[in-house]
Design a protein around this motif. Sequence first.
Motif, PDB file in Angstrom:
ATOM      1  N   UNK A  74       0.885  -1.288   0.168  1.00 54.14           N
ATOM      2  CA  UNK A  74       0.048   0.091  -0.117  1.00 54.14           C
ATOM      3  C   UNK A  74       0.884   1.212   0.002  1.00 54.14           C
ATOM      4  N   UNK A  75       1.968   1.358   0.762  1.00 53.66           N
ATOM      5  CA  UNK A  75       2.837   2.442   0.890  1.00 53.66           C
ATOM      6  C   UNK A  75       3.501   2.466  -0.507  1.00 53.66           C
ATOM      7  N   UNK A  76       3.914   1.513  -1.014  1.00 55.42           N
ATOM      8  CA  UNK A  76       4.758   1.765  -2.472  1.00 55.42           C
ATOM      9  C   UNK A  76       3.855   2.214  -3.618  1.00 55.42           C
ATOM     10  N   UNK A  77       2.514   1.840  -3.464  1.00 56.02           N
ATOM     11  CA  UNK A  77       1.480   2.394  -4.355  1.00 56.02           C
ATOM     12  C   UNK A  77       1.228   3.821  -4.102  1.00 56.02           C
ATOM     13  N   UNK A  78       1.313   4.122  -2.787  1.00 54.22           N
ATOM     14  CA  UNK A  78       1.073   5.685  -2.454  1.00 54.22           C
ATOM     15  C   UNK A  78       2.376   6.459  -3.095  1.00 54.22           C
ATOM     16  N   UNK A  79       3.488   5.794  -2.781  1.00 53.35           N
ATOM     17  CA  UNK A  79       4.713   6.499  -3.330  1.00 53.35           C
ATOM     18  C   UNK A  79       4.673   6.594  -4.798  1.00 53.35           C
ATOM     19  N   UNK A  80       4.436   5.568  -5.630  1.00 54.40           N
ATOM     20  CA  UNK A  80       4.425   5.537  -6.826  1.00 54.40           C
ATOM     21  C   UNK A  80       3.168   6.598  -7.312  1.00 54.40           C
ATOM     22  N   UNK A  81       2.150   6.810  -6.810  1.00 53.81           N
ATOM     23  CA  UNK A  81       1.114   7.772  -6.911  1.00 53.81           C
ATOM     24  C   UNK A  81       1.689   9.077  -6.800  1.00 53.81           C
ATOM     25  N   UNK A  82       2.516   9.504  -5.680  1.00 58.27           N
ATOM     26  CA  UNK A  82       3.195  10.748  -5.438  1.00 58.27           C
ATOM     27  C   UNK A  82       3.955  10.965  -6.592  1.00 58.27           C
ATOM     28  N   UNK A  83       4.893  10.107  -6.963  1.00 58.84           N
ATOM     29  CA  UNK A  83       5.926  10.464  -8.062  1.00 58.84           C
ATOM     30  C   UNK A  83       5.159  10.712  -9.418  1.00 58.84           C
ATOM     31  N   UNK A  84       4.033   9.854  -9.667  1.00 59.32           N
ATOM     32  CA  UNK A  84       3.379  10.163 -10.793  1.00 59.32           C
ATOM     33  C   UNK A  84       2.708  11.455 -10.927  1.00 59.32           C
ATOM     34  N   UNK A  85       2.292  12.130  -9.816  1.00 60.71           N
ATOM     35  CA  UNK A  85       1.439  13.144  -9.613  1.00 60.71           C
ATOM     36  C   UNK A  85       2.626  14.596  -9.989  1.00 60.71           C
ATOM     37  N   UNK A  86       3.844  14.141  -9.488  1.00 61.94           N
ATOM     38  CA  UNK A  86       4.856  15.305  -9.498  1.00 61.94           C
ATOM     39  C   UNK A  86       5.324  15.245 -11.088  1.00 61.94           C
ATOM     40  N   UNK A  87       5.588  14.077 -11.711  1.00 63.07           N
ATOM     41  CA  UNK A  87       5.996  14.030 -12.993  1.00 63.07           C
ATOM     42  C   UNK A  87       4.992  14.399 -14.021  1.00 63.07           C
ATOM     43  N   UNK A  88       3.769  14.440 -13.748  1.00 64.09           N
ATOM     44  CA  UNK A  88       2.427  15.020 -14.348  1.00 64.09           C
ATOM     45  C   UNK A  88       2.603  16.397 -14.459  1.00 64.09           C
ATOM     46  N   UNK A  89       2.835  16.751 -13.140  1.00 69.03           N
ATOM     47  CA  UNK A  89       2.914  18.211 -12.928  1.00 69.03           C
ATOM     48  C   UNK A  89       4.094  19.018 -13.833  1.00 69.03           C
ATOM     49  N   UNK A  90       5.205  18.156 -13.934  1.00 71.92           N
ATOM     50  CA  UNK A  90       6.484  18.790 -14.526  1.00 71.92           C
ATOM     51  C   UNK A  90       5.972  18.738 -16.004  1.00 71.92           C
ATOM     52  N   UNK A  91       5.228  17.773 -16.803  1.00 77.62           N
ATOM     53  CA  UNK A  91       5.008  17.758 -18.024  1.00 77.62           C
ATOM     54  C   UNK A  91       3.668  18.630 -18.235  1.00 77.62           C
ATOM     55  N   UNK A  92       2.861  19.283 -17.290  1.00 79.31           N
ATOM     56  CA  UNK A  92       2.081  20.189 -17.329  1.00 79.31           C
ATOM     57  C   UNK A  92       2.599  21.468 -17.623  1.00 79.31           C
ATOM     58  N   UNK A  93       3.717  22.033 -16.597  1.00 80.18           N
ATOM     59  CA  UNK A  93       4.388  23.209 -16.506  1.00 80.18           C
ATOM     60  C   UNK A  93       5.022  23.286 -17.835  1.00 80.18           C
ATOM     61  N   UNK A  94       5.620  22.360 -18.263  1.00 78.05           N
ATOM     62  CA  UNK A  94       6.500  22.257 -19.520  1.00 78.05           C
ATOM     63  C   UNK A  94       5.573  22.514 -20.763  1.00 78.05           C
TER      64      UNK A  94
END
Length: 218
Positions: free
Chosen positions: A4-24
Amino acid sequence: MAPAKEKEEEKTVKAIKSMAEYIENEIAKAIGNELPCQLGSVLRIASQYFSNWGIKIDERELKGLERYSIEAYKNEWENVDADVYTAIHEAVIDSNLGDGNHQLNTEIAKFASEIIADKICRMEKIVMADIGAGTGDTSGSILAEIKTRLGVEALKKIEIYFVEPADESNIQIKNLMKKTYPEVNYQRVMATDYANLQMLKKNTFDLVVSNAVFHHHS
């Protein structure tokens, strides 16, 4: 780590990567698809700013993100070429700052040469580190000032560690030293992440230069 913790971490990383793509993408819309220089990754932004985008992470998640931020940093510099440095130079001029980097290097050279001149007469060698060396312009300015003030013999007593991750920059550093300052011993540390900087042991250097540069439009 629990699934469950691994999935939460992956979710956080995915959110940050998505934000990076959005800004660019938003920047690309504003100024066109061909950006004048490579953007830094949002993964390198200090973690305390994540909350501005509604992203919350704890210490464990922060450690999990470290490898992604290092990867982003390395990828940022992987394809750096001369056009990036041209864009920086043009941005300084467009911002009405004149030849700002040259002015900074000139002032740093005067200050550094005074320190070296004071030490060099009583030391066998002076060891200097140039952190974030770029194309070597700052060290080049210092060496030029030393050569003018103290002569070529003084250059033989100087050793420089250039700390710079970009391949293109290191090629230019090599050319600068080979053609202009063959008397100076130098080494290149082609990374600026923590693991590599640990190789630079305490009390190794007599002088550390980390000159700020102008990078962006004001």
